[in-house]
Design a protein around this motif. Structure first.
Motif, PDB file in Angstrom:
ATOM      1  N   LEU A 124       0.823  -1.198   0.000  1.00  0.00           N
ATOM      2  CA  LEU A 124       0.000   0.000   0.000  1.00  0.00           C
ATOM      3  C   LEU A 124       0.864   1.258   0.000  1.00  0.00           C
ATOM      4  O   LEU A 124       0.617   2.202  -0.769  1.00  0.00           O
ATOM      5  CB  LEU A 124      -0.920   0.018   1.216  1.00  0.00           C
ATOM      6  N   ARG A 125       1.873   1.263   0.846  1.00  0.00           N
ATOM      7  CA  ARG A 125       2.734   2.453   0.919  1.00  0.00           C
ATOM      8  C   ARG A 125       3.473   2.670  -0.405  1.00  0.00           C
ATOM      9  O   ARG A 125       3.636   3.808  -0.854  1.00  0.00           O
ATOM     10  CB  ARG A 125       3.719   2.308   2.072  1.00  0.00           C
ATOM     11  N   ALA A 126       3.916   1.593  -1.027  1.00  0.00           N
ATOM     12  CA  ALA A 126       4.633   1.719  -2.301  1.00  0.00           C
ATOM     13  C   ALA A 126       3.706   2.177  -3.417  1.00  0.00           C
ATOM     14  O   ALA A 126       4.105   2.958  -4.295  1.00  0.00           O
ATOM     15  CB  ALA A 126       5.288   0.387  -2.664  1.00  0.00           C
ATOM     16  N   PHE A 127       2.455   1.718  -3.406  1.00  0.00           N
ATOM     17  CA  PHE A 127       1.487   2.061  -4.450  1.00  0.00           C
ATOM     18  C   PHE A 127       0.996   3.504  -4.312  1.00  0.00           C
ATOM     19  O   PHE A 127       0.663   4.154  -5.298  1.00  0.00           O
ATOM     20  CB  PHE A 127       0.307   1.092  -4.386  1.00  0.00           C
ATOM     21  N   ALA A 129      -7.326   0.247  12.295  1.00  0.00           N
ATOM     22  CA  ALA A 129      -6.429   1.320  12.732  1.00  0.00           C
ATOM     23  C   ALA A 129      -5.168   1.363  11.870  1.00  0.00           C
ATOM     24  O   ALA A 129      -4.680   2.450  11.521  1.00  0.00           O
ATOM     25  CB  ALA A 129      -6.070   1.130  14.202  1.00  0.00           C
ATOM     26  N   GLN A 130      -4.641   0.194  11.508  1.00  0.00           N
ATOM     27  CA  GLN A 130      -3.446   0.159  10.659  1.00  0.00           C
ATOM     28  C   GLN A 130      -3.736   0.705   9.267  1.00  0.00           C
ATOM     29  O   GLN A 130      -2.929   1.455   8.695  1.00  0.00           O
ATOM     30  CB  GLN A 130      -2.915  -1.271  10.560  1.00  0.00           C
ATOM     31  N   LEU A 131      -4.897   0.348   8.720  1.00  0.00           N
ATOM     32  CA  LEU A 131      -5.269   0.865   7.411  1.00  0.00           C
ATOM     33  C   LEU A 131      -5.478   2.377   7.466  1.00  0.00           C
ATOM     34  O   LEU A 131      -5.087   3.105   6.542  1.00  0.00           O
ATOM     35  CB  LEU A 131      -6.527   0.166   6.905  1.00  0.00           C
ATOM     36  N   CYS A 132      -6.061   2.846   8.544  1.00  0.00           N
ATOM     37  CA  CYS A 132      -6.244   4.291   8.716  1.00  0.00           C
ATOM     38  C   CYS A 132      -4.904   5.007   8.816  1.00  0.00           C
ATOM     39  O   CYS A 132      -4.741   6.124   8.299  1.00  0.00           O
ATOM     40  CB  CYS A 132      -7.097   4.583   9.943  1.00  0.00           C
ATOM     41  N   ALA A 133      -3.940   4.382   9.477  1.00  0.00           N
ATOM     42  CA  ALA A 133      -2.616   4.992   9.611  1.00  0.00           C
ATOM     43  C   ALA A 133      -1.931   5.107   8.258  1.00  0.00           C
ATOM     44  O   ALA A 133      -1.314   6.137   7.942  1.00  0.00           O
ATOM     45  CB  ALA A 133      -1.765   4.179  10.585  1.00  0.00           C
ATOM     46  N   ALA A 153      -3.580   7.829   6.308  1.00  0.00           N
ATOM     47  CA  ALA A 153      -3.130   9.152   6.760  1.00  0.00           C
ATOM     48  C   ALA A 153      -1.798   9.529   6.126  1.00  0.00           C
ATOM     49  O   ALA A 153      -1.551  10.701   5.817  1.00  0.00           O
ATOM     50  CB  ALA A 153      -3.021   9.173   8.279  1.00  0.00           C
ATOM     51  N   GLU A 154      -0.954   8.531   5.900  1.00  0.00           N
ATOM     52  CA  GLU A 154       0.361   8.780   5.297  1.00  0.00           C
ATOM     53  C   GLU A 154       0.253   9.096   3.813  1.00  0.00           C
ATOM     54  O   GLU A 154       0.955   9.991   3.313  1.00  0.00           O
ATOM     55  CB  GLU A 154       1.262   7.554   5.464  1.00  0.00           C
ATOM     56  N   ALA A 181      -9.883   8.027  13.431  1.00  0.00           N
ATOM     57  CA  ALA A 181      -8.986   8.518  12.379  1.00  0.00           C
ATOM     58  C   ALA A 181      -9.497   9.794  11.743  1.00  0.00           C
ATOM     59  O   ALA A 181      -8.710  10.629  11.260  1.00  0.00           O
ATOM     60  CB  ALA A 181      -8.811   7.439  11.313  1.00  0.00           C
ATOM     61  N   ALA A 182     -10.824   9.967  11.719  1.00  0.00           N
ATOM     62  CA  ALA A 182     -11.405  11.143  11.062  1.00  0.00           C
ATOM     63  C   ALA A 182     -11.367  12.394  11.922  1.00  0.00           C
ATOM     64  O   ALA A 182     -11.596  13.497  11.423  1.00  0.00           O
ATOM     65  CB  ALA A 182     -12.859  10.840  10.663  1.00  0.00           C
TER      66      ALA A 182
END
Length: 308
Positions: free
Chosen positions: A228-231, A265-269, A272-273, A306-307
């Motif tokens: 996800l971070r790379a994409f 929570a991890q997906l939200c983090a 956020a990035e 997260a919101a």
């Protein structure tokens, strides 16, 4: 910013035969659990026909309309049924995701959850199956790409069953990344790790029966989050199925409410990035009523955090 909840009473009019796991009570229990939460409540609109035609051919939509019964049930396959209200419910589910994408990308809300049924992630381009009629998550991705002009959208699916329909609909879409964890072996039988999409745009993470949160977290931390971070998607769409829960009658994974909360929570983090927290989540499976309600509430509470 706030979290939007999109739903409609039409989704309670998709009736299935007695004893069917995908029943009206699923949505009733989930909405009751979400009732105390401070959410922006939005009426799910009917999807426009052009929305559906982004992912399904006109012949498929015509066949569905011709199959809807005047009374009783029409059976599409071994476990997928239509009642007189089913197609309106499906149009509301698709419309909810389209509207949620508009709200999130328009900056009106931080993220959104679509509490609708029937689910969608098993519906292939021209085949309704696995309780599903329209590929809602894939439709949301296509709407974001084609209507809003995004360059990259990710769809992540943590339902216990592989999202074969989403994979089918996005297989050739180089602008979309599809990530799924799911029990294997289990119906529908797809979702092997070597199914990687036409453009290396699919990541499948099969999980063995009887495994729980630790195996799930290892897969998502070790494989999914780096992809996800790379994409760097500009929007993340979640196919939120809660049937990986220990108490679910249709599968054999052993997740608990806190596992769904952790993963959300991890997906939200990551969101956020990479995409200013922009997430649209849509309900898929979950067939133990209490587990669905508790896990769905935990999921939405993490979206709300997260919101803020």
């Amino acid at each position: 910013m706030t979290t939007a909840l999109l739903t409609h009473a039409d989704c309670l009019n998709h009736v299935t035969p007695d004893g069917h796991p995908e029943r009206v009570a699923r949505l009733e229990h989930l909405l009751h659990a979400l009732e105390p939460l401070n959410l922006k409540r939005v009426t799910a609109p009917m999807a426009a026909e052009d929305d559906i035609l982004r992912i399904h051919p006109e012949s498929y939509l015509r066949d569905l309309r011709d199959t809807v019964p005047v009374s009783g049930f029409a059976q599409i396959d071994g476990d997928t049924f239509l009642s007189p209200g089913s197609l309106d419910a499906a149009f509301r589910g698709a419309g909810a995701v389209v509207r949620a994408v508009d709200l999130v990308l328009g900056g009106e809300v931080g993220n959104a959850f679509c509490a609708t049924r029937p689910p969608g992630h098993h519906a292939e381009e021209s085949t309704a199956m696995g309780f599903c009629l329209f590929g809602n998550a894939a439709l949301g991705a296509k709407h974001a790409l084609d209507h809003h002009g995004l360059s990259r959208v990710a769809v992540v699916d943590f339902d216990v069953h592989h999202g074969n329909g989403t994979q089918d609909l996005l297989w050739d879409e180089r602008r979309a990344l599809f990530i799924s964890s799911h029990q294997m072996p289990l119906w529908p039988g797809s979702g092997r790790a070597d199914e990687t999409g036409a453009h290396d745009n699919v990541l499948n993470m099969p999980l063995a029966p009887m495994t729980g949160g630790s195996e799930m977290s290892a897969a998502w931390e070790g494989q999914a989050m780096p992809r996800l971070r790379a994409f760097k998607p500009e929007l993340i769409i979640i196919s939120a199925g809660f049937d990986a829960h220990l108490d679910d009658p249709l599968a054999n994974l052993e997740w608990l409410e806190e596992d769904f909360a952790w993963l959300t929570a991890q997906l939200c983090a990551v969101a956020a990035e990479v995409c200013d927290g922009r997430i649209v989540s849509t309900l898929e499976g979950g067939y133990d009523l209490n587990a669905l309600a508790a896990s769905g509430k935990a999921h939405v509470e993490e979206l709300m955090k997260a919101a803020q």
